[in-house]
Design an enzyme around this catalytic site. Structure first.
Site, PDB file in Angstrom:
ATOM      1  N   HIS A 136      34.160  46.859  37.991  1.00 25.25           N
ATOM      2  CA  HIS A 136      34.668  46.367  39.279  1.00 25.25           C
ATOM      3  C   HIS A 136      34.313  47.350  40.412  1.00 25.25           C
ATOM      4  CE1 HIS A 136      36.996  43.527  36.903  1.00 25.25           C
ATOM      5  NE2 HIS A 136      37.535  43.000  37.966  1.00 25.25           N
ATOM      6  N   GLU A 195      30.993  31.467  38.963  1.00 23.07           N
ATOM      7  CA  GLU A 195      30.159  32.009  40.039  1.00 23.07           C
ATOM      8  C   GLU A 195      28.749  31.435  40.013  1.00 23.07           C
ATOM      9  OE1 GLU A 195      32.068  33.924  38.064  1.00 23.07           O
ATOM     10  OE2 GLU A 195      33.458  34.983  39.386  1.00 23.07           O
TER      11      GLU A 195
HETATM   12  C1  LIG Z   1      33.405  36.745  36.302  1.00 21.86           C
HETATM   13  C2  LIG Z   1      34.672  37.078  36.937  1.00 21.86           C
HETATM   14  N1  LIG Z   1      35.061  36.390  38.035  1.00 21.86           N
HETATM   15  C3  LIG Z   1      36.243  36.673  38.628  1.00 21.86           C
HETATM   16  C4  LIG Z   1      37.049  37.636  38.143  1.00 21.86           C
HETATM   17  C5  LIG Z   1      38.375  37.960  38.814  1.00 21.86           C
HETATM   18  N2  LIG Z   1      39.495  37.563  37.949  1.00 21.86           N
HETATM   19  C6  LIG Z   1      40.114  38.450  37.160  1.00 21.86           C
HETATM   20  S1  LIG Z   1      41.294  37.739  36.226  1.00 21.86           S
HETATM   21  C7  LIG Z   1      40.969  36.224  36.866  1.00 21.86           C
HETATM   22  C8  LIG Z   1      41.752  35.044  36.413  1.00 21.86           C
HETATM   23  C9  LIG Z   1      41.603  34.821  34.973  1.00 21.86           C
HETATM   24  O1  LIG Z   1      42.393  33.747  34.589  1.00 21.86           O
HETATM   25  P1  LIG Z   1      42.572  33.433  33.072  1.00 21.86           P
HETATM   26  O2  LIG Z   1      41.252  33.408  32.401  1.00 21.86           O
HETATM   27  O3  LIG Z   1      43.386  32.197  32.987  1.00 21.86           O
HETATM   28  O4  LIG Z   1      43.364  34.681  32.488  1.00 21.86           O
HETATM   29  P2  LIG Z   1      44.841  35.166  32.869  1.00 21.86           P
HETATM   30  O5  LIG Z   1      44.698  36.100  34.020  1.00 21.86           O
HETATM   31  O6  LIG Z   1      45.662  33.991  33.187  1.00 21.86           O
HETATM   32  O7  LIG Z   1      45.303  35.892  31.664  1.00 21.86           O
HETATM   33  C10 LIG Z   1      39.961  36.294  37.813  1.00 21.86           C
HETATM   34  C11 LIG Z   1      39.458  35.161  38.579  1.00 21.86           C
HETATM   35  C12 LIG Z   1      36.599  38.365  37.018  1.00 21.86           C
HETATM   36  N3  LIG Z   1      37.315  39.376  36.501  1.00 21.86           N
HETATM   37  N4  LIG Z   1      35.435  38.059  36.436  1.00 21.86           N
END
Ligand SMILES: Cc1ncc(C[n+]2csc(CCOP(=O)(O)OP(=O)(O)O)c2C)c(N)n1
Ligand SMILES: [Mg+2]
Lengths: 319, 328
Positions: free
Chosen positions: B128, B59
């Site tokens: 959130h 972000e």
């Molecule tokens: C700073 C932030 N940006 C966006 C999100 C929304 N979000 C939650 S999980 C996720 C994906 C995370 O992917 P990864 O780190 O690969 O973990 P996985 O879900 O695959 O376990 C996103 C974008 C968030 N929680 N925090």
């Protein structure tokens, strides 16, 4: 005396993987029945990283997780009953219902916190490692995070800090190839996330994260290194989640079940134990653990809700 | 007049913005959050593949890039998804976007829109469920739009896109299912003009975004108790239509501010102070504020109910300000 982390895995680890699987399948069912609300991210298919790493830790080592934390908490020793109660928002949950799935905390077993902010846990793990180091304690800190987290600025700042200050921290990247709904290739041109750690001179390995017999010794080596003053390590665990990003995902599409099953860490480790002629020790594990989890869920749902006055407590620590 | 879901209006205004000006590019894919509506934007993305960017979880970097792109000729609409994630980008929004025009003595502008979904959403818990409008408002240099219905959303965002300033576009996932009339040839709505979605004589309720819907619902019930409520929806917090608020308070003599920011230093505090400063003599009763209580938003469903300004709380506060007994 400095302890050596166990590099072996056995039936008790299979039991722990089943406990996590049973917990999350039950959580999924409770979510579908409306007994659990909010955002619920399951790590079904990723149990070997949680068990491989946490099973090589000491009770006082500190784990920091993210938005998919159930397996890490359970493998670190958290009770499934109090976790269910937390997911269901009950007063008897670890956080009294204030945290929920993404904000689990069971510090009494070294599961310090989870966070709903991607990569938000990384600097916290570094800080815990810094504290151990400054106070001459031997505790190691571990951060679990995904491939998506590796795209944040915070991740890169933390690699640099961990390396610069030689912190006793193990950074465990659970690379399931997806961040929410888009593949890793849509997020970065760097194919091997471990390369980032290389840049900062952090010892690193990319391993099959769905094979417990690979994760455990790799984790043990990293943990030993941290505990013996060898500084940080980075483990890139290639893994595969068998479910959508979150429960209730309307666009959930996953590949053929057969292809997925070949990656299932529980099936793979079960086969390994059979091949090692340990079949007799595996009998009844799944049934027993599922019954235990079923019971834990039932008790959690019978527990009371928090009360209105609970809302205002814990905002700041009281003397 | 055709009716439209708020979620459809989000897609509609994005489509109109992209079609209306080639400088408009979209960054981010969660304009509709993780709601079932989120796939509705898909067609637009497919239609304009080279004007849509799906950033990684970065972000701070991508919002900052949006700011830079705006400085250098684009008019980006950048989505941060959940309001809590804008905190990751605060360094760029508050320090760079908000200050650049002023610091440069007016030489440089940042014509961009930053979108987020705020508020208590059901199980979002502390990380959130944020409503950062007041934090943003405490930063001169940003414009803040807070639509509460599909037509206002379209009109306000059209103005935001045309604006030469960084504009925060505030949505709430609970608004997405609201239906409303949208005129065929909807025009941009000028900033700083409140709307009065309900007229009344006993009490002014000031509310924005999702709280407008709750306040209108409460007003309907209060009418049956003989309390006549006027609802003032500012539509933009920055710039603020002070006149409209003061005019309404002059008429009703009573003010209740309903807002989803936390109580201390929240939007409600600012509105209450404004009215106290400029319309003290018009007040027949002390000003009341209803806001999210000053604790992090809890996860547990019953605790979440206690923390947010619910319709029941609005009813009780309105009765107390007007001095009418409950259930009358
Ligand atoms: C700073 C932030 N940006 C966006 C999100 C929304 N979000 C939650 S999980 C996720 C994906 C995370 O992917 P990864 O780190 O690969 O973990 P996985 O879900 O695959 O376990 C996103 C974008 C968030 N929680 N925090
Ligand atoms: Mg991932």
């Amino acid at each position: 005396m400095v302890v050596t982390a166990p590099a072996q895995s056995g039936p008790e680890d299979l039991e722990m993987m089943w406990r996590i699987r049973a917990f999350e399948e039950k959580a999924s069912e409770l979510f579908a029945r409306g007994k659990i609300s909010g955002l619920l991210h399951l790590a079904i298919g990723q149990e070997a990283t949680a068990v491989g790493v946490c099973g090589a830790l000491q009770p006082t080592d500190r784990v920091f997780s993210g938005h998919r934390p159930h397996g890490h908490a359970i493998a670190k020793g958290a009770e499934t009953g109090r976790l269910f109660a937390e997911l269901a928002g009950r007063r008897t949950g670890y956080c009294g219902g204030k945290g929920g799935s993404m904000h689990l905390a069971a510090p009494e077993v070294g599961f310090v916190t989870a966070t709903g902010i991607v990569a938000g846990n990384l600097p916290l793990a570094l800080g815990a490692a810094l504290s151990s180091k400054c106070r001459g304690e031997s505790d190691v800190a571990v951060a679990f995070f995904g491939d998506g987290a590796a795209q944040t600025g915070l991740f890169h700042e933390c690699l640099n800090l961990a390396s610069l200050w030689q912190l006793p921290v193990v950074l465990v990247c659970e690379n399931n190839g997806f961040a929410e709904f888009s593949p890793l290739s849509a997020h970065t041109v760097v194919e091997r996330l471990a390369d980032h750690a290389d840049t900062y001179g952090i010892p690193t390995e990319t391993i099959d994260g769905n094979d417990l017999t690979v994760v455990r010794p790799a984790a043990a080596a990293a943990i030993d290194r941290a505990r013996n003053g060898g500084g940080p390590s980075f483990l890139e665990c290639l893994t595969h989640r068998l479910r959508g990003h979150y429960e209730g995902d309307p666009t959930l599409k996953r590949g053929a079940a057969a292809r997925d099953e070949a990656k299932d860490p529980i099936q793979r480790f079960t086969r390994f134990l059979h091949d090692a002629a340990r079949s007799a020790e595996l009998e009844g594990i799944e049934v027993r653990v599922r019954a235990e989890v079923e019971q834990a869920a039932e008790e959690a749902l019978a527990a009371p809700w928090p009360e209105r006055d609970d809302l205002l407590t814990n905002v700041v620590a009281q003397p | 007049m055709p009716r439209m879901l708020y979620a459809e209006a989000v897609v509609e205004v994005l489509r109109r913005s992209v079609e209306g000006d080639d400088r408009v590019h979209l960054m981010g894919q969660y304009f509709l959050g993780l709601t079932p509506h989120r796939t509705m934007v898909g067609d637009l993305y497919r239609q304009y593949p080279d004007r849509v960017y799906f950033p990684p979880i970065a972000e701070l970097g991508y919002v900052g890039a949006g700011i830079g792109a705006a400085i250098a000729g684009l008019r980006p609409i950048v989505d941060c998804a959940t309001a809590s994630f804008t905190f990751q980008a605060f360094a760029q929004i508050l320090n760079e976007a908000a200050n650049i025009h002023y610091m440069s003595g007016g030489q440089t502008s940042v014509p961009m829109v930053i979108h987020y979904n705020h508020g208590v959403r059901g199980g979002g818990a502390a990380q959130h469920s944020h409503s950062p409008q007041a934090m943003m408002w405490n930063t001169p240099g940003l414009e803040i739009v807070t639509p509460s219905n599909p037509a206002d959303l379209i009109g306000l965002v059209l103005t935001a896109v045309a604006s030469d300033n960084p504009t925060i576009w505030v949505d709430h996932v609970r608004l997405f299912d609201i239906e409303g009339e949208v005129p065929e040839n909807i025009e941009p709505i000028p900033f700083g003009r409140a709307s009065i979605p309900r007229e009344g004589t006993d009490l002014t309720i000031f509310a924005s975004s999702w709280m407008v819907r709750r306040s209108l619902e409460a007003s309907e019930l209060l009418a049956s108790e003989g309390i006549s409520v006027e609802v003032v929806d500012p539509r933009t917090l920055v710039p603020l239509d002070e006149e409209a608020i003061l005019r309404s308070v002059a008429k009703t003599g009573r003010l209740l501010v309903v807002d989803e920011c936390h109580l201390r230093c929240g939007v409600g505090a600012e509105i209450a102070a404004t009215v106290a400063e400029h319309a003290y003599g018009d007040l027949l009763a002390p000003i009341r504020r209803l806001a999210t209580l000053d604790v992090p938003v809890p996860f547990s469903p019953p605790l979440e109910q206690y923390v947010e300004p619910t319709t029941a709380k609005i009813l009780a506060a309105a009765r107390s300000v007007t001095g009418v007994q409950s259930g009358a």
